[in-house]
Write a protein that holds these residues in place. Structure first.
Motif, PDB file in Angstrom:
ATOM      1  N   SER A 160       0.829  -1.203   0.000  1.00  0.00           N
ATOM      2  CA  SER A 160       0.000   0.000   0.000  1.00  0.00           C
ATOM      3  C   SER A 160       0.870   1.262   0.000  1.00  0.00           C
ATOM      4  O   SER A 160       0.596   2.216  -0.737  1.00  0.00           O
ATOM      5  N   ALA A 161       1.903   1.255   0.812  1.00  0.00           N
ATOM      6  CA  ALA A 161       2.801   2.417   0.866  1.00  0.00           C
ATOM      7  C   ALA A 161       3.477   2.641  -0.489  1.00  0.00           C
ATOM      8  O   ALA A 161       3.540   3.771  -0.981  1.00  0.00           O
ATOM      9  N   TRP A 162       3.956   1.577  -1.105  1.00  0.00           N
ATOM     10  CA  TRP A 162       4.633   1.714  -2.398  1.00  0.00           C
ATOM     11  C   TRP A 162       3.672   2.110  -3.501  1.00  0.00           C
ATOM     12  O   TRP A 162       4.000   2.928  -4.355  1.00  0.00           O
ATOM     13  N   ARG A 163       2.474   1.548  -3.506  1.00  0.00           N
ATOM     14  CA  ARG A 163       1.494   1.944  -4.521  1.00  0.00           C
ATOM     15  C   ARG A 163       1.154   3.432  -4.393  1.00  0.00           C
ATOM     16  O   ARG A 163       1.018   4.130  -5.389  1.00  0.00           O
ATOM     17  N   GLY A 164       1.037   3.902  -3.156  1.00  0.00           N
ATOM     18  CA  GLY A 164       0.776   5.320  -2.936  1.00  0.00           C
ATOM     19  C   GLY A 164       1.897   6.186  -3.479  1.00  0.00           C
ATOM     20  O   GLY A 164       1.656   7.216  -4.115  1.00  0.00           O
ATOM     21  N   ARG A 165       3.144   5.763  -3.262  1.00  0.00           N
ATOM     22  CA  ARG A 165       4.294   6.516  -3.767  1.00  0.00           C
ATOM     23  C   ARG A 165       4.325   6.536  -5.293  1.00  0.00           C
ATOM     24  O   ARG A 165       4.588   7.562  -5.908  1.00  0.00           O
ATOM     25  N   VAL A 166       4.076   5.393  -5.897  1.00  0.00           N
ATOM     26  CA  VAL A 166       4.074   5.309  -7.362  1.00  0.00           C
ATOM     27  C   VAL A 166       2.965   6.186  -7.938  1.00  0.00           C
ATOM     28  O   VAL A 166       3.173   6.912  -8.919  1.00  0.00           O
ATOM     29  N   ASP A 167       1.784   6.148  -7.326  1.00  0.00           N
ATOM     30  CA  ASP A 167       0.670   6.979  -7.788  1.00  0.00           C
ATOM     31  C   ASP A 167       1.018   8.465  -7.687  1.00  0.00           C
ATOM     32  O   ASP A 167       0.732   9.243  -8.598  1.00  0.00           O
ATOM     33  N   ARG A 168       1.654   8.858  -6.567  1.00  0.00           N
ATOM     34  CA  ARG A 168       2.032  10.274  -6.406  1.00  0.00           C
ATOM     35  C   ARG A 168       3.070  10.681  -7.446  1.00  0.00           C
ATOM     36  O   ARG A 168       2.997  11.766  -8.019  1.00  0.00           O
ATOM     37  N   MET A 169       4.038   9.806  -7.720  1.00  0.00           N
ATOM     38  CA  MET A 169       5.050  10.121  -8.752  1.00  0.00           C
ATOM     39  C   MET A 169       4.401  10.247 -10.119  1.00  0.00           C
ATOM     40  O   MET A 169       4.737  11.158 -10.885  1.00  0.00           O
ATOM     41  N   ALA A 170       3.469   9.361 -10.427  1.00  0.00           N
ATOM     42  CA  ALA A 170       2.787   9.423 -11.724  1.00  0.00           C
ATOM     43  C   ALA A 170       2.022  10.732 -11.861  1.00  0.00           C
ATOM     44  O   ALA A 170       2.046  11.356 -12.930  1.00  0.00           O
ATOM     45  N   ARG A 171       1.347  11.157 -10.783  1.00  0.00           N
ATOM     46  CA  ARG A 171       0.609  12.430 -10.832  1.00  0.00           C
ATOM     47  C   ARG A 171       1.564  13.601 -11.021  1.00  0.00           C
ATOM     48  O   ARG A 171       1.303  14.517 -11.803  1.00  0.00           O
ATOM     49  N   LEU A 172       2.694  13.581 -10.317  1.00  0.00           N
ATOM     50  CA  LEU A 172       3.673  14.663 -10.456  1.00  0.00           C
ATOM     51  C   LEU A 172       4.238  14.721 -11.869  1.00  0.00           C
ATOM     52  O   LEU A 172       4.398  15.798 -12.442  1.00  0.00           O
ATOM     53  N   LEU A 173       4.541  13.577 -12.429  1.00  0.00           N
ATOM     54  CA  LEU A 173       5.065  13.547 -13.797  1.00  0.00           C
ATOM     55  C   LEU A 173       4.026  14.021 -14.800  1.00  0.00           C
ATOM     56  O   LEU A 173       4.349  14.693 -15.776  1.00  0.00           O
ATOM     57  N   ALA A 174       2.772  13.691 -14.552  1.00  0.00           N
ATOM     58  CA  ALA A 174       1.700  14.115 -15.463  1.00  0.00           C
ATOM     59  C   ALA A 174       1.504  15.629 -15.404  1.00  0.00           C
ATOM     60  O   ALA A 174       1.130  16.245 -16.394  1.00  0.00           O
ATOM     61  N   GLU A 175       1.801  16.224 -14.265  1.00  0.00           N
ATOM     62  CA  GLU A 175       1.623  17.673 -14.099  1.00  0.00           C
ATOM     63  C   GLU A 175       2.867  18.468 -14.484  1.00  0.00           C
ATOM     64  O   GLU A 175       2.797  19.674 -14.615  1.00  0.00           O
ATOM     65  N   ASP A 176       4.010  17.833 -14.684  1.00  0.00           N
ATOM     66  CA  ASP A 176       5.277  18.513 -14.922  1.00  0.00           C
ATOM     67  C   ASP A 176       5.291  19.141 -16.319  1.00  0.00           C
ATOM     68  O   ASP A 176       5.289  18.435 -17.325  1.00  0.00           O
ATOM     69  N   PRO A 177       5.331  20.485 -16.404  1.00  0.00           N
ATOM     70  CA  PRO A 177       5.344  21.135 -17.716  1.00  0.00           C
ATOM     71  C   PRO A 177       6.600  20.800 -18.525  1.00  0.00           C
ATOM     72  O   PRO A 177       6.565  20.760 -19.745  1.00  0.00           O
ATOM     73  N   ALA A 178       7.721  20.508 -17.871  1.00  0.00           N
ATOM     74  CA  ALA A 178       8.949  20.161 -18.593  1.00  0.00           C
ATOM     75  C   ALA A 178       8.762  18.853 -19.348  1.00  0.00           C
ATOM     76  O   ALA A 178       9.238  18.697 -20.468  1.00  0.00           O
ATOM     77  N   THR A 179       8.027  17.915 -18.758  1.00  0.00           N
ATOM     78  CA  THR A 179       7.764  16.634 -19.424  1.00  0.00           C
ATOM     79  C   THR A 179       6.918  16.858 -20.665  1.00  0.00           C
ATOM     80  O   THR A 179       7.199  16.309 -21.723  1.00  0.00           O
ATOM     81  N   GLU A 180       5.896  17.720 -20.553  1.00  0.00           N
ATOM     82  CA  GLU A 180       5.027  18.005 -21.695  1.00  0.00           C
ATOM     83  C   GLU A 180       5.811  18.695 -22.809  1.00  0.00           C
ATOM     84  O   GLU A 180       5.643  18.383 -23.983  1.00  0.00           O
ATOM     85  N   GLU A 181       6.717  19.609 -22.435  1.00  0.00           N
ATOM     86  CA  GLU A 181       7.511  20.320 -23.423  1.00  0.00           C
ATOM     87  C   GLU A 181       8.453  19.364 -24.141  1.00  0.00           C
ATOM     88  O   GLU A 181       8.606  19.407 -25.353  1.00  0.00           O
ATOM     89  N   ASN A 182       9.102  18.456 -23.402  1.00  0.00           N
ATOM     90  CA  ASN A 182      10.004  17.469 -24.015  1.00  0.00           C
ATOM     91  C   ASN A 182       9.246  16.554 -24.959  1.00  0.00           C
ATOM     92  O   ASN A 182       9.748  16.218 -26.025  1.00  0.00           O
ATOM     93  N   GLU A 183       8.050  16.133 -24.589  1.00  0.00           N
ATOM     94  CA  GLU A 183       7.252  15.259 -25.446  1.00  0.00           C
ATOM     95  C   GLU A 183       6.843  15.990 -26.726  1.00  0.00           C
ATOM     96  O   GLU A 183       6.815  15.404 -27.800  1.00  0.00           O
ATOM     97  N   ALA A 184       6.533  17.271 -26.633  1.00  0.00           N
ATOM     98  CA  ALA A 184       6.124  18.044 -27.798  1.00  0.00           C
ATOM     99  C   ALA A 184       7.298  18.242 -28.764  1.00  0.00           C
ATOM    100  O   ALA A 184       7.114  18.328 -29.975  1.00  0.00           O
ATOM    101  N   ASN A 185       8.508  18.314 -28.241  1.00  0.00           N
ATOM    102  CA  ASN A 185       9.695  18.534 -29.075  1.00  0.00           C
ATOM    103  C   ASN A 185      10.225  17.245 -29.690  1.00  0.00           C
ATOM    104  O   ASN A 185      11.061  17.284 -30.585  1.00  0.00           O
ATOM    105  N   ASP A 186       9.782  16.093 -29.205  1.00  0.00           N
ATOM    106  CA  ASP A 186      10.271  14.818 -29.737  1.00  0.00           C
ATOM    107  C   ASP A 186       9.572  14.472 -31.045  1.00  0.00           C
ATOM    108  O   ASP A 186       8.382  14.684 -31.213  1.00  0.00           O
ATOM    109  N   THR A 187      10.347  13.951 -31.986  1.00  0.00           N
ATOM    110  CA  THR A 187       9.821  13.462 -33.259  1.00  0.00           C
ATOM    111  C   THR A 187      10.248  12.023 -33.404  1.00  0.00           C
ATOM    112  O   THR A 187      11.125  11.562 -32.676  1.00  0.00           O
TER     113      THR A 187
END
Length: 127
Positions: free
Chosen positions: A94-121
């Protein structure tokens, strides 16, 4: 701490006891029915005293109980023992699933990740 959560000390004793092959085998044998320490000792290529020590570790962890019957000490598995080990693993999961879920949410909200994905071809990142 939630009331039914196991203490760190309890979890440490449980996993220490379960970490040894001989102790796991003693536990399996005692699930089938109570056995005397001397009867258990016959099954292993070690001294009676060594088997007694293994049983003592299991007893401290709450995995088995001993009861005197005449001159013998009968060892039986505590019916709730496996449940406590499972509870400890469930709490860790349960503790690890909570951590993984929080990391996934943070990555989904990270504007740098969205910018890198938009620049990739398909040919690689744009420069």
């Amino acid at each position: 701490m939630v009331v039914d959560e196991l203490s760190d000390e309890t979890v440490d004793r449980l996993f220490h006891a379960l970490a040894d092959t001989t102790r796991r085998d003693i536990l399996r044998r005692c699930v089938r029915g109570e056995l005397s320490v001397s009867r258990l000792a016959e099954a292993y290529p070690m001294s009676f005293a060594a088997v007694q020590k293994h049983v003592a570790v299991l007893e401290r962890a709450g995995l088995v109980t001993k009861q005197r019957s005449g001159r013998e000490q009968l060892v039986r598995t505590d019916p709730d023992a496996v449940g406590r080990a499972r509870q400890a693993l469930d709490e860790l999961e349960s503790a690890w699933r909570g951590r993984v879920d929080r990391m996934a949410r943070l990555l989904a909200e990270d504007p740098a990740t969205e910018e890198n994905e938009a620049n990739d071809t398909p040919e690689g990142p744009r420069r």
